[in-house]
Design an enzyme around this catalytic site. Structure first.
Site, PDB file in Angstrom:
ATOM      1  N   SER A 203     -10.325  37.544  99.149  1.00 33.13           N
ATOM      2  CA  SER A 203      -9.201  37.307  98.037  1.00 33.13           C
ATOM      3  C   SER A 203      -8.082  37.089  98.679  1.00 33.13           C
ATOM      4  O   SER A 203      -7.924  37.419 100.286  1.00 33.13           O
ATOM      5  CB  SER A 203     -10.073  38.395  97.517  1.00 33.13           C
ATOM      6  OG  SER A 203      -8.218  38.418  96.866  1.00 33.13           O
TER       7      SER A 203
ATOM      8  N   TYR B 241      -9.737  48.248  96.790  1.00 36.50           N
ATOM      9  CA  TYR B 241     -10.724  45.939  97.238  1.00 36.50           C
ATOM     10  C   TYR B 241      -9.642  45.060  98.511  1.00 36.50           C
ATOM     11  O   TYR B 241     -10.338  43.945  98.902  1.00 36.50           O
ATOM     12  CB  TYR B 241      -9.851  45.847  96.173  1.00 36.50           C
ATOM     13  CG  TYR B 241     -10.469  44.524  95.173  1.00 36.50           C
ATOM     14  CD1 TYR B 241     -10.768  43.946  94.755  1.00 36.50           C
ATOM     15  CD2 TYR B 241      -9.014  43.251  95.104  1.00 36.50           C
ATOM     16  CE1 TYR B 241     -11.983  42.273  94.859  1.00 36.50           C
ATOM     17  CE2 TYR B 241      -9.668  41.536  95.412  1.00 36.50           C
ATOM     18  CZ  TYR B 241     -10.931  41.450  94.953  1.00 36.50           C
ATOM     19  OH  TYR B 241     -11.412  39.646  94.588  1.00 36.50           O
TER      20      TYR B 241
END
Length: 295
Positions: A159, A172
């Site tokens: 990401s 995350y």
């Protein structure tokens, strides 16, 4: 980076030359679904994995009808332990040329501080199982075959938020840093074996994780992003996958961290995501009401 098809060309037969099959985890929707379709369109049979059998079966039919390629469905829950021996048994006989480690989970859509995360103990375990353990285990299962044949591609989906330490998405973002470092280490180990191992780190893509935000200049549809990212396959061990996301990555790393970490900035991020989520709920509720009213 502006002309990837010219600077990093791939032959028409490139994907077919790697092997007959591609494996995509988290394939039932979003980026995983788009990769499954794209690789089938390039002539590969695909193994699609996710939790939802109905969705996978429907996707398998669509891919088969559209491309004529074979599709193998494996229903599994990557948040659980002790699932990988069964997966290995089901794909052992396949000539796998591409692995896309796409499956991942966001602990909380609304950004929050670590200790404010709901069901924190369970969330820590499921994030590690889904975002970290699954990628390493799938590489352990599939990489030996690629090494013995001297060819293969592994795409590990990270990401853009992993570009910096990212408050309010700490767990995350940290899990996605593992994806990047693990991938880069593997590429250094196995590049001489003829294997490409690349981290793909998108920013905005219109998926469930972004509340299906409408595509625009910086938020791409999954299909647009995947089509673009495959052009950067030979661009190095990490790519943001598109010109606009490459620029976003450069901008994010250019802003002083003390500005990004300011309380006002973090509150603004929370408010922005909350408004987007509330708007999406409102649109869905209105759409459902109109549907019922018109029946």
């Amino acid at each position: 980076m502006l002309f990837p098809s010219i600077c990093f060309p791939l032959s028409q037969s490139f994907f077919n030359s790697l092997g007959e099959w591609a494996v995509v985890t988290g394939a039932s929707e979003g980026i995983g679904r788009a990769y499954a379709f794209a690789l089938a369109e390039k002539g590969m049979n695909v193994v699609i994995m996710s939790r939802t059998k109905i969705t996978l079966d429907q996707l398998a039919k669509e891919i088969g009808d559209t491309t004529g390629q074979q599709v193998k469905v494996i229903v599994t829950d990557f948040m659980k332990d002790n699932i990988f021996s069964e997966i290995e048994d089901q794909i052992r006989s396949l000539d796998i040329g591409v692995l896309v480690n796409n499956v991942g989970m966001l602990p909380s859509f609304i950004p929050c501080k670590f200790l404010e995360t709901a069901h924190l103990d369970q969330t820590i375990t499921t994030v590690i199982n889904c975002n970290v353990k699954t990628m390493a285990k799938m590489c352990k299962i599939i990489l030996p075959g690629m090494e013995s044949r001297g060819k293969g591609v592994i795409l590990n989906i990270s990401s853009g938020v992993a570009s910096i330490p990212f408050p309010l998405y700490s767990l995350y973002a940290a899990s996605k840093v593992f994806v990047e470092r693990f991938s880069q280490g593997l590429q250094a180990e196995y590049k001489d074996k003829g294997i490409i191992i690349q981290t793909v780190a998108p920013f905005g893509v219109s998926t469930r994780m972004t509340a299906y935000q409408a595509p625009n200049v910086v938020t791409l549809s999954p299909e647009e992003f995947v089509k673009s990212s495959l052009l950067y396959l030979r661009a190095g061990d990490k790519t943001h996958g598109s010109v606009c996301h490459i620029v976003l990555g450069w901008l994010l790393q250019s802003i002083p961290l003390k500005v990004l970490y300011a309380e006002a900035m973090l509150c603004s991020l929370q408010d922005y995501v909350k408004k987007k989520a509330a708007l999406k709920v409102s649109i869905c509720a209105t759409s459902n009401f109109e549907h019922i009213k018109n029946k």
